[in-house]
Design a protein around this motif. Sequence first.
Motif, PDB file in Angstrom:
ATOM      1  N   SER A   1       0.837  -1.552  -0.349  1.00 17.19           N
ATOM      2  CA  SER A   1       0.053   0.257  -0.170  1.00 17.19           C
ATOM      3  C   SER A   1       0.909   0.963  -0.452  1.00 17.19           C
ATOM      4  CB  SER A   1      -1.061   0.061   1.780  1.00 17.19           C
ATOM      5  OG  SER A   1      -1.727  -1.190   1.024  1.00 17.19           O
ATOM      6  N   LEU A   2       1.911   1.240  -0.587  1.00 18.53           N
ATOM      7  CA  LEU A   2       2.941   2.487  -0.760  1.00 18.53           C
ATOM      8  C   LEU A   2       2.535   2.834  -2.340  1.00 18.53           C
ATOM      9  CD1 LEU A   2       5.881   1.195   1.214  1.00 18.53           C
ATOM     10  CD2 LEU A   2       3.855   2.299   2.469  1.00 18.53           C
ATOM     11  N   ALA A   3       2.389   2.971  -2.970  1.00 16.61           N
ATOM     12  CA  ALA A   3       2.020   3.260  -4.407  1.00 16.61           C
ATOM     13  C   ALA A   3       1.640   4.720  -4.417  1.00 16.61           C
ATOM     14  CB  ALA A   3       0.750   2.231  -5.380  1.00 16.61           C
ATOM     15  N   GLY A   4       2.759   5.440  -5.459  1.00 22.00           N
ATOM     16  CA  GLY A   4       2.750   6.856  -5.198  1.00 22.00           C
ATOM     17  C   GLY A   4       3.358   7.464  -4.587  1.00 22.00           C
ATOM     18  N   LYS A   5       3.980   6.867  -3.622  1.00 19.04           N
ATOM     19  CA  LYS A   5       4.311   7.623  -2.228  1.00 19.04           C
ATOM     20  C   LYS A   5       6.010   7.500  -2.318  1.00 19.04           C
ATOM     21  CE  LYS A   5       1.190   6.543   0.913  1.00 19.04           C
ATOM     22  NZ  LYS A   5       0.477   5.762   2.801  1.00 19.04           N
ATOM     23  N   LYS A   6       6.619   8.329  -1.520  1.00 22.11           N
ATOM     24  CA  LYS A   6       8.350   8.429  -1.532  1.00 22.11           C
ATOM     25  C   LYS A   6       8.482   7.131  -0.858  1.00 22.11           C
ATOM     26  CE  LYS A   6       9.732  13.437  -2.635  1.00 22.11           C
ATOM     27  NZ  LYS A   6      10.849  14.199  -2.175  1.00 22.11           N
ATOM     28  N   THR A   7       9.275   5.825  -1.177  1.00 22.39           N
ATOM     29  CA  THR A   7       9.604   4.705  -0.008  1.00 22.39           C
ATOM     30  C   THR A   7      11.150   4.996  -0.743  1.00 22.39           C
ATOM     31  OG1 THR A   7       9.860   3.467  -2.350  1.00 22.39           O
ATOM     32  CG2 THR A   7       7.929   3.645  -0.738  1.00 22.39           C
ATOM     33  N   LEU A   8      12.123   4.501   0.726  1.00 26.13           N
ATOM     34  CA  LEU A   8      13.605   4.256   0.694  1.00 26.13           C
ATOM     35  C   LEU A   8      13.201   2.570   1.282  1.00 26.13           C
ATOM     36  CD1 LEU A   8      16.183   4.815   0.992  1.00 26.13           C
ATOM     37  CD2 LEU A   8      15.850   5.718   3.170  1.00 26.13           C
ATOM     38  N   LEU A   9      13.657   1.842   0.180  1.00 20.62           N
ATOM     39  CA  LEU A   9      14.075   0.402   1.051  1.00 20.62           C
ATOM     40  C   LEU A   9      15.862   0.531   1.563  1.00 20.62           C
ATOM     41  CD1 LEU A   9      13.248  -2.589   1.084  1.00 20.62           C
ATOM     42  CD2 LEU A   9      13.894  -2.596  -1.341  1.00 20.62           C
ATOM     43  N   LEU A  10      15.822  -0.067   2.509  1.00 18.64           N
ATOM     44  CA  LEU A  10      17.376  -0.408   2.990  1.00 18.64           C
ATOM     45  C   LEU A  10      17.325  -2.007   2.938  1.00 18.64           C
ATOM     46  CD1 LEU A  10      17.596   1.526   5.758  1.00 18.64           C
ATOM     47  CD2 LEU A  10      18.089   1.755   3.917  1.00 18.64           C
ATOM     48  N   LEU A  11      18.451  -2.329   1.894  1.00 17.34           N
ATOM     49  CA  LEU A  11      18.794  -3.658   1.962  1.00 17.34           C
ATOM     50  C   LEU A  11      20.339  -4.201   2.885  1.00 17.34           C
ATOM     51  CD1 LEU A  11      18.437  -3.993  -2.530  1.00 17.34           C
ATOM     52  CD2 LEU A  11      16.704  -4.434  -0.790  1.00 17.34           C
ATOM     53  N   PRO A  12      19.343  -5.693   3.398  1.00 20.89           N
ATOM     54  CA  PRO A  12      20.992  -5.476   3.964  1.00 20.89           C
ATOM     55  C   PRO A  12      22.389  -5.992   3.476  1.00 20.89           C
ATOM     56  CG  PRO A  12      19.949  -7.630   3.520  1.00 20.89           C
ATOM     57  CD  PRO A  12      18.991  -6.127   3.070  1.00 20.89           C
ATOM     58  N   GLU A  13      22.282  -6.608   2.293  1.00 25.22           N
ATOM     59  CA  GLU A  13      23.554  -6.268   0.620  1.00 25.22           C
ATOM     60  C   GLU A  13      22.796  -5.746  -0.445  1.00 25.22           C
ATOM     61  OE1 GLU A  13      24.433 -10.117   0.937  1.00 25.22           O
ATOM     62  OE2 GLU A  13      25.724  -9.931   2.717  1.00 25.22           O
TER      63      GLU A  13
ATOM     64  N   LEU B   1       9.969   4.261   5.159  1.00 25.19           N
ATOM     65  CA  LEU B   1      10.986   3.575   5.109  1.00 25.19           C
ATOM     66  C   LEU B   1      10.156   1.778   5.354  1.00 25.19           C
ATOM     67  CD1 LEU B   1      13.797   3.214   5.534  1.00 25.19           C
ATOM     68  CD2 LEU B   1      13.328   3.424   8.115  1.00 25.19           C
ATOM     69  N   VAL B   2      11.237   1.016   4.500  1.00 24.30           N
ATOM     70  CA  VAL B   2      10.947  -0.609   3.998  1.00 24.30           C
ATOM     71  C   VAL B   2      12.374  -0.923   4.642  1.00 24.30           C
ATOM     72  CG1 VAL B   2      10.519  -2.403   3.028  1.00 24.30           C
ATOM     73  CG2 VAL B   2       8.878   0.544   2.545  1.00 24.30           C
ATOM     74  N   LEU B   3      12.665  -1.866   5.592  1.00 24.85           N
ATOM     75  CA  LEU B   3      13.571  -2.586   6.315  1.00 24.85           C
ATOM     76  C   LEU B   3      13.499  -4.027   5.777  1.00 24.85           C
ATOM     77  CD1 LEU B   3      13.650  -0.654   9.939  1.00 24.85           C
ATOM     78  CD2 LEU B   3      15.137  -0.521   7.471  1.00 24.85           C
ATOM     79  N   CYS B   4      14.093  -4.259   5.234  1.00 25.78           N
ATOM     80  CA  CYS B   4      14.371  -5.417   4.816  1.00 25.78           C
ATOM     81  C   CYS B   4      15.110  -6.231   6.337  1.00 25.78           C
ATOM     82  CB  CYS B   4      15.568  -6.125   4.108  1.00 25.78           C
ATOM     83  SG  CYS B   4      14.855  -5.740   1.982  1.00 25.78           S
ATOM     84  N   GLU B   5      14.128  -7.631   6.886  1.00 27.14           N
ATOM     85  CA  GLU B   5      14.293  -8.284   7.702  1.00 27.14           C
ATOM     86  C   GLU B   5      15.823  -8.105   8.037  1.00 27.14           C
ATOM     87  OE1 GLU B   5      13.576 -12.614  10.095  1.00 27.14           O
ATOM     88  OE2 GLU B   5      12.155 -12.321   8.498  1.00 27.14           O
ATOM     89  N   GLY B   6      16.958  -8.273   7.349  1.00 29.64           N
ATOM     90  CA  GLY B   6      17.647  -8.553   7.630  1.00 29.64           C
ATOM     91  C   GLY B   6      18.670  -7.513   7.348  1.00 29.64           C
ATOM     92  N   SER B   7      18.143  -6.657   7.311  1.00 27.81           N
ATOM     93  CA  SER B   7      18.508  -5.347   7.341  1.00 27.81           C
ATOM     94  C   SER B   7      18.678  -4.741   8.608  1.00 27.81           C
ATOM     95  CB  SER B   7      17.854  -4.082   6.687  1.00 27.81           C
ATOM     96  OG  SER B   7      18.319  -4.485   5.319  1.00 27.81           O
ATOM     97  N   VAL B   8      17.393  -4.981  10.216  1.00 25.66           N
ATOM     98  CA  VAL B   8      17.472  -5.166  11.696  1.00 25.66           C
ATOM     99  C   VAL B   8      18.728  -4.897  12.193  1.00 25.66           C
ATOM    100  CG1 VAL B   8      16.160  -4.993  13.480  1.00 25.66           C
ATOM    101  CG2 VAL B   8      14.941  -5.160  10.717  1.00 25.66           C
ATOM    102  N   SER B   9      19.648  -6.507  11.553  1.00 27.77           N
ATOM    103  CA  SER B   9      20.406  -6.198  12.971  1.00 27.77           C
ATOM    104  C   SER B   9      21.272  -5.644  12.338  1.00 27.77           C
ATOM    105  CB  SER B   9      20.746  -8.045  12.557  1.00 27.77           C
ATOM    106  OG  SER B   9      20.730  -8.507  11.096  1.00 27.77           O
ATOM    107  N   LYS B  10      21.978  -5.360  11.196  1.00 26.77           N
ATOM    108  CA  LYS B  10      22.828  -4.986  10.586  1.00 26.77           C
ATOM    109  C   LYS B  10      22.953  -2.983  11.119  1.00 26.77           C
ATOM    110  CE  LYS B  10      24.791  -7.640   7.000  1.00 26.77           C
ATOM    111  NZ  LYS B  10      25.923  -6.945   5.433  1.00 26.77           N
TER     112      LYS B  10
END
Length: 209
Positions: free
Chosen positions: A147-159, A193-202
């Motif tokens: 439900s983020l279509a049209g919004k400014k989003t930042l996705l953080l990847l662990p790698e 802000l969208v965090l991948c699960e692996g990004s949290v620990s990193k």
Amino acid sequence: MELAILKQNGEETGRTVNLSDDIFGIEPNDHAIYLDVKQYLANKRQGTHKSKERNEVAGSTKKIKKQKGTGGARAGSLKSPVFRGGGRVFGPKPRDYSFKLNKKLKQLARKSAFTYKAKDNSVLVLEDFSFEAPKTKNYIQLLAGLSLAGKKTLLLLPEVDKNVVLSSRNLPKAKVMVVNDVNTYELLNADSLVLCEGSVSKLETLLSK
């Protein structure tokens, strides 16, 4: 702060993750944010601006009229700043706008930005994923499912994931970064802000140094 881990279609996986209060629950420091964003924008400036002073302007050095008797002000050169086409007084010169900030201050600024996102309920945690091929359609479907279509989003990847990065590149409001590269400006610039699960620990490892 505890959040549910979501699938790509937005459904809950039944698992949760705990976001550290040391990152997402501190007392925000607005001045630290201001300085960090100011540095980020200053470091992006090329600083190649330049205007010519009177000694750099091409033109004749001949005295343009006699000193007295014309009824006007004295004038000795067409290069004078008072004439059109003349040199500029105190014009811009090439310079380096970058400046340094204390490492702990930059860390405080990022934590403050994360805290503001958490306070606004603008943080989502997504299970680790990847795309088989770089397709913009896949990333659009991902945003729609969250439900983020049209919004400014930042996705953080662990790698670094080349397929995910390339899939998002054609979308002007979508930004994908690796945790190690995250900065205060991009955090505040995004609506969600969208965090991948692996990004949290990193993230906890990065900001606990």
